[in-house]
Design an enzyme around this catalytic site. Structure first.
Site, mmCIF file in Angstrom:
data_model
loop_
_atom_site.group_PDB
_atom_site.id
_atom_site.type_symbol
_atom_site.label_atom_id
_atom_site.label_comp_id
_atom_site.label_asym_id
_atom_site.label_seq_id
_atom_site.Cartn_x
_atom_site.Cartn_y
_atom_site.Cartn_z
ATOM 1 N N PHE A 137 0.866 -1.186 0.000
ATOM 2 C CA PHE A 137 0.000 0.000 0.000
ATOM 3 C C PHE A 137 0.893 1.224 0.000
ATOM 4 C CE2 PHE A 137 -2.401 3.481 1.783
ATOM 5 C CZ PHE A 137 -3.575 3.427 1.047
ATOM 6 N N ASP A 222 9.532 2.282 1.308
ATOM 7 C CA ASP A 222 8.420 3.017 1.890
ATOM 8 C C ASP A 222 8.379 2.643 3.371
ATOM 9 O OD1 ASP A 222 5.960 3.757 2.912
ATOM 10 O OD2 ASP A 222 4.836 3.255 1.104
ATOM 11 N N LYS A 251 3.350 9.594 8.412
ATOM 12 C CA LYS A 251 2.684 9.112 9.620
ATOM 13 C C LYS A 251 3.261 9.721 10.899
ATOM 14 C CE LYS A 251 0.398 4.931 7.980
ATOM 15 N NZ LYS A 251 -0.999 5.215 8.255
HETATM 16 N N1 PLP Z 1 2.659 4.051 2.531
HETATM 17 C C1 PLP Z 1 2.344 3.257 3.560
HETATM 18 C C2 PLP Z 1 3.251 2.103 3.881
HETATM 19 C C3 PLP Z 1 1.208 3.489 4.324
HETATM 20 O O1 PLP Z 1 0.912 2.671 5.344
HETATM 21 C C4 PLP Z 1 0.389 4.584 3.996
HETATM 22 C C5 PLP Z 1 -0.846 4.842 4.758
HETATM 23 O O2 PLP Z 1 -1.390 3.991 5.398
HETATM 24 C C6 PLP Z 1 0.756 5.397 2.926
HETATM 25 C C7 PLP Z 1 1.884 5.107 2.213
HETATM 26 C C8 PLP Z 1 -0.091 6.596 2.558
HETATM 27 O O3 PLP Z 1 0.053 7.568 3.531
HETATM 28 P P1 PLP Z 1 -1.020 8.757 3.654
HETATM 29 O O4 PLP Z 1 -2.303 8.150 4.117
HETATM 30 O O5 PLP Z 1 -0.429 9.701 4.652
HETATM 31 O O6 PLP Z 1 -1.139 9.375 2.300
#
Ligand code: PLP
Length: 395
Positions: A137, A222, A251
C-alpha cells in the site's frame, strides 16, 4: 448526546468514504483516549501508527504551542530554522544526504516516484518503470494507487499512469525476472502494513541489494508505517543492513501534525533541480518543530530499544493467546508492528475489544493489527492482552 450529534453531522456532510468505529474521541494522554461520553480506551491503533510518543506528549505539545506563538507558516520561498535543523537530523538518522518535505505519505511516495523517473531518465529515456510488490500500500494519488499492489483500491479510477508492475512479496525469482533495462526503481515496504503486516525476509532484501549492484536500479523503501522506531530500530532497513537510495516517511514523522518526507542520497537527489518539485505547506515551521521535539524525545528515552522489548512482550502474549484460541491462526510482525491472522472476519473482534475498552484495527479483512504508541508500558501491553483474551472468549 454530543456523540450522537457528531455522528449525525458527519453522516450528513462528510464524504462517506471511511468505515468509522462508533466512537467520538475527544481527548488523549499517552496510550489512552477518551470518548465524548467519558469512556476510556487503551489505544493500540495510535492514529494508524502516527502517535508514536502517545497522545499529547508534553514535549511535543510544548514545541507545537511555542512554534504556534512564533511562526506557523511561511511557504518555501523563505528559509526557516526548524526545517533546516530537521533536514540535518533526518540526514544523520537515515544516512541519506537530502530531504524533501511534503504533507502526507502518498505525497512522499509520489515525490519518490518522480525522483526515480527523473534519475532513470538521465541514463535512458525509457527508464521509468517501477517494480512494486503484491499486497503493498503506497497511497491514494493516481501514481501511488498504480504502485499499490492491491487492485481493489484502483477500481473505478482508471486509467492508471503506466510503468508500474507487481511481483509477489518475498519472491526473489519473480523479482529478478521483473527487473530489466527499463526499470528505474523497486519500491518496497520492508514490513507491509495495510497488506496485513508482512515482514520482508532477508533473502528478498539481499536480492534487492544484489539487483541494485548489478543493474543500477534504485531501491525505494516506503517506511511510512514501519519507520521511525516502529520495528525496534530507527528504520526497518537496519534489520537487513540494506540502506535504500530513497526512503519515504510520513505518519509518525511530526507526532500527529501532518507531514511527509522523502530522503535520497546525493547523486540521486541531484536529479531534481530548481523548480522540478514543490509544495506550499511541506516542511512548515509548525510540523518541523513538532518533529524535532519528537525525535529528541525518542532519543532521550532510547525508544527503539524499548520497542524491541515491549514488542517482544506483546508478540509472546499473542502467541500464548493463539495457543488457547483457535481463532488466531498466526502471529507475526516486528517490534510494535504486530498482527494476528484470524481464521475469519476480524470486524467482530474489533467490536468486542472496543466494547471492553481496547482499540485495535482490522486490515486485509481478517488481520488484527496492533500499532500501540512506542511509549506503551509493559503493564499496558498486559492489560491489552487481558482484554483481547476476554474478547476472544466472548466470540
Ligand atoms: N505508505 C504506507 C506504507 C502506508 O501505510 C500509507 C498509509 O497507510 C501510505 C503510504 C499513505 O500515507 P497517507 O495516508 O499519509 O497518504
Amino acid at each position: 448526546m454530543q456523540s450522537q450529534k457528531t455522528i449525525e453531522l458527519e453522516q450528513a456532510h462528510i464524504f462517506q468514504t471511511y468505515k468509522r468505529q462508533p466512537v467520538v474521541l475527544v481527548k488523549g494522554e499517552g496510550a489512552r483516549v477518551w470518548d465524548a461520553d467519558g469512556r476510556e480506551y487503551l489505544d493500540f491503533v495510535s492514529g494508524l501508527a502516527v502517535c508514536g510518543l502517545g497522545h499529547c506528549h508534553p514535549a511535543v505539545t510544548r514545541a507545537i504551542a511555542h512554534q504556534a506563538g512564533q511562526l506557523v507558516h511561511t511557504s518555501n520561498l523563505y528559509y526557516t530554522v526548524p526545517q533546516a535543523q530537521l533536514a540535518a537530523r533526518l540526514a544523520a538518522l537515515t544516512g541519506l544526504d537530502r530531504v524533501f518535505f511534503c504533507n502526507s505519505g502518498a505525497e512522499a511516495n509520489e515525490g519518490a516516484i518522480k525522483l526515480a523517473r527523473k534519475f532513470g531518465g538521465l541514463s535512458h529515456p525509457d527508464r521509468y518503470h517501477i517494480v512494486c510488490t503484491h499486497g503493498s500500500f503506497h497511497g491514494r494519488t493516481l501514481a501511488t494507487l498504480a504502485a499499490t499492489g492491491q487492485a481493489r483500491y484502483r477500481q473505478g479510477f482508471g486509467p492508471m499512469p503506466p510503468g508500474f508492475r507487481h511481483v509477489p512479496f518475498n519472491d526473489t525469482q519473480e523479482l529478478k525476472a521483473a527487473v530489466d533495462r527499463q526499470t528505474a526503481a523497486i519500491l518496497v515496504e520492508p514490513v507491509q502494513g495495510e497488506g496485513g503486516v508482512n515482514v520482508a525476509n532477508s533473502d528478498f532484501m539481499a536480492c534487492l541489494a544484489a539487483l541494485r549492484e548489478e543493474t543500477g536500479v534504485l531501491l525505494i523503501f516506503d517506511e511510512i508505517q514501519c519507520g521511525l522506531g516502529r520495528t525496534g530500530r530507527w528504520f526497518a532497513f537496519e534489520h537487513y543492513g540494506v540502506r535504500p537510495d530513497i526512503i519515504t516517511l510520513a505518519k509518525s514523522l511530526a507526532a500527529g501534525v501532518p507531514m511527509g518526507a522523502f530522503c535520497a542520497r546525493e547523486e540521486v537527489a541531484r536529479a531534481l533541480s530548481l523548480g522540478d518539485h514543490g509544495t506550499t505547506f511541506g516542511g512548515n515551521p509548525l510540523a518541523t518543530a513538532a518533529s524535532l521535539a519528537m525525535l529528541a524525545e525518542m532519543e532521550r528515552q532510547g525508544l527503539p530499544d524499548q520497542v524491541t522489548s515491549t514488542g517482544k512482550r506483546l508478540t509472546q502474549g499473542l502467541q500464548e493467546l493463539a495457543g488457547r484460541h483457535s481463532m488466531i491462526v498466526e502471529v507475526r510482525g516486528l517490534g510494535l508492528m504486530v498482527a494476528c491472522q484470524l481464521a475469519g472476519d476480524g470486524a467482530p473482534l474489533v467490536d468486542a475489544c472496543r466494547e471492553r475498552g481496547l482499540l485495535v484495527n482490522c486490515t486485509a479483512g481478517n488481520v488484527i493489527r496492533f500499532l500501540p504508541p512506542l511509549v506503551v508500558s509493559p503493564a499496558e501491553v498486559d492489560r491489552a492482552l487481558g482484554i483481547l483474551d476476554l474478547a476472544l472468549g466472548a466470540l
